[in-house]
Design an enzyme around this catalytic site. Sequence first.
Site, PDB file in Angstrom:
ATOM      1  N   ILE A 255       0.857  -1.186   0.000  1.00 10.90           N
ATOM      2  CA  ILE A 255       0.000   0.000   0.000  1.00 10.90           C
ATOM      3  C   ILE A 255       0.889   1.231   0.000  1.00 10.90           C
ATOM      4  O   ILE A 255       1.836   1.329   0.783  1.00 10.90           O
ATOM      5  CB  ILE A 255      -0.927   0.023   1.229  1.00 10.90           C
ATOM      6  CG1 ILE A 255      -1.904  -1.147   1.203  1.00 10.90           C
ATOM      7  CG2 ILE A 255      -1.697   1.346   1.298  1.00 10.90           C
ATOM      8  CD1 ILE A 255      -2.817  -1.205   2.413  1.00 10.90           C
ATOM      9  N   GLU A 256       0.577   2.172  -0.888  1.00 12.45           N
ATOM     10  CA  GLU A 256       1.289   3.455  -0.926  1.00 12.45           C
ATOM     11  C   GLU A 256       0.246   4.574  -0.901  1.00 12.45           C
ATOM     12  O   GLU A 256      -0.229   5.024  -1.937  1.00 12.45           O
ATOM     13  CB  GLU A 256       2.154   3.561  -2.187  1.00 12.45           C
ATOM     14  CG  GLU A 256       3.394   2.694  -2.190  1.00 12.45           C
ATOM     15  CD  GLU A 256       4.554   3.282  -1.389  1.00 12.45           C
ATOM     16  OE1 GLU A 256       4.359   4.346  -0.751  1.00 12.45           O
ATOM     17  OE2 GLU A 256       5.641   2.678  -1.399  1.00 12.45           O
ATOM     18  N   ASN A 257      -0.135   5.004   0.307  1.00 12.43           N
ATOM     19  CA  ASN A 257      -1.065   6.130   0.399  1.00 12.43           C
ATOM     20  C   ASN A 257      -0.397   7.395  -0.128  1.00 12.43           C
ATOM     21  O   ASN A 257       0.812   7.571  -0.001  1.00 12.43           O
ATOM     22  CB  ASN A 257      -1.508   6.322   1.852  1.00 12.43           C
ATOM     23  CG  ASN A 257      -2.300   5.141   2.373  1.00 12.43           C
ATOM     24  OD1 ASN A 257      -2.956   4.448   1.605  1.00 12.43           O
ATOM     25  ND2 ASN A 257      -2.242   4.894   3.669  1.00 12.43           N
TER      26      ASN A 257
END
Length: 599
Positions: free
Chosen positions: A313-315
């Site tokens: 996940i890369e917010n």
Amino acid sequence: MKLLQSLLLTLLLFTIPTLIFAQDIMPPTIPWSGKSKSLLVDKSSLWVTPFELSDGLESPTYNQTMDWIKKLVADSEYLELVTAGISEQGRPIQMVIASLDQDFSAKGLSTSKKPLILFQAGIHAGEIDGKDAGMMLLRDISQGSKLSLLEQSNLLFIPILNVDGHERRSEYGRVNQRGPKEMGWRTNAVNLNLNRDYTKLETAGIQAVTEVINSYDPDLYIDIHVTDGADYQYDITYGYVATGGYSPEISNWLSTHFQPEVDQALKDNGHIPGPLLFAANGNDFSAGNVAFSFSPRFSHTYGDIKHIPSILIENHSLKPFEQRVLGTYVFLEQAIKSVGNHFETLQKAVAADSNQPKESIPVKFKFREIAADSMEFLGVASSKVKSEITGAEYVKWEGKPITQSVPSIFMDVPELSVSVPKAYWVPVEWTEVITKLKQHGIQMETLSEAKELRVELSTVTSYSMGNQPYEGLMRVQRFELDKTYRTMTLNPGSVRVGTGQALGELAVILLEPESVDSFFQWGYFNSIFSQTEYMETYIMEPLIAKMLSEDADLKKRFEEEKATNLEFAKSPRQVYRWFYEQTPYFDQNWKVIPVGREW
């Protein structure tokens, strides 16, 4: 006296450096008010998190986090807190286990009929969204209305992996990220990046995670980050090895069953999910988005080669902290549901990938010659501005949504593949390499008595080293190899690593020198480049004369070398060296990589 105090105060005011906060000069953000805001509890709630108390602006310290979690665990029969490892500075790396059956043992969880999900936050300690989202989710499971989630999955939650970097916190932690107010540091206490460590295992954090993976055998692994880079509308971007990896059936399961449901849940709650995004030109997306092939030193690609469904996940760093945390909560909740609903098909995918044939595997990938296709890209308007400081142009983001069509550029074409031997042999003296193989969970046989064996070995014929350390190690860069058969003497304690096991691909990646994440390229065999015995010229002169008089073929080869290599002919040093290499006195192990292949 008052005059002196006044002068000192004036001097002090003029000598204090101006405080500049990147938060004050960031690009404009797009207003957001998603449905997921309903996940926030009232500040009067007994189990309100520090994040919620701060109006979504702050994230608690290590001690505050652990104190809150310990109270939550103590008040719930479905939670248990364990220590997964100890950091370089001596802090416990804590993990929360959630189980409706209240079986918190590694054996029980690894053999349960329910799936097991491992999610971790703070591998890069400033990118801490997952910690606060996980605290809220565990609160709502154990104290709220979501206990039924544990009917679908058991959970492992590491709230802070890089605990030392987490405590190197300040308002100057990450210049490109919109909150929290104080952020931790990217690397650990000895300045190593944990998400470059999955193959070399040099950090306490990744050693701990690897032990958790080996002991608990999770069915889904989620690593939660925050991006750097360009602006766009997506707030929750994530990815997995979709093509060009080592687990094609798992990749198909993630794209068919997992991603559509997670994307829909995020959209339903007011978020905009997207793929991992990397601007091809390094600035904006006008030249396309690049889907890189990451090597297994990274979390999600390490999971892929171990046949564990793994998500990165890369917010989006420019979105407000509250928005990112709430989106992470929605992602994790839906992940629990999706894995629970499709667990049987997931198990079949994992089994298929674990048992696939291993005649050859790729160890390096390159870009496709033609872009795969184009994607509808939800971008943010930008303009090119000429800097008054440098004279160069830079991108200025304007905070206005736009829709573009941009090329999708894939790096998934095998550039180099290696044949897979039946097994590898590692001599006992290379203890560090054997230890790391065991830490990875790779199965091996250990010799109890000495053994002579004919194997294939690689000899380095030319090489160059990196000009500076990378992640604390001196890597081998450009090199050429010769492969020859020799008889090795293997002493007790030497190991045989068979490639027929589920982790056979990982063994190849670690032990084949051509692999970019091999122990060879990481520098664990660098001592083979040192030559320790030499021959004096007063010995070489009479020895060469004797060799030439007794060996006509040697004399012929010497004359040919002089005729075709003028530099050699003019260099006494090279001539002596050439003859030395023809003698049995020359070190036969020099530049030989001590990993034998059994075919």
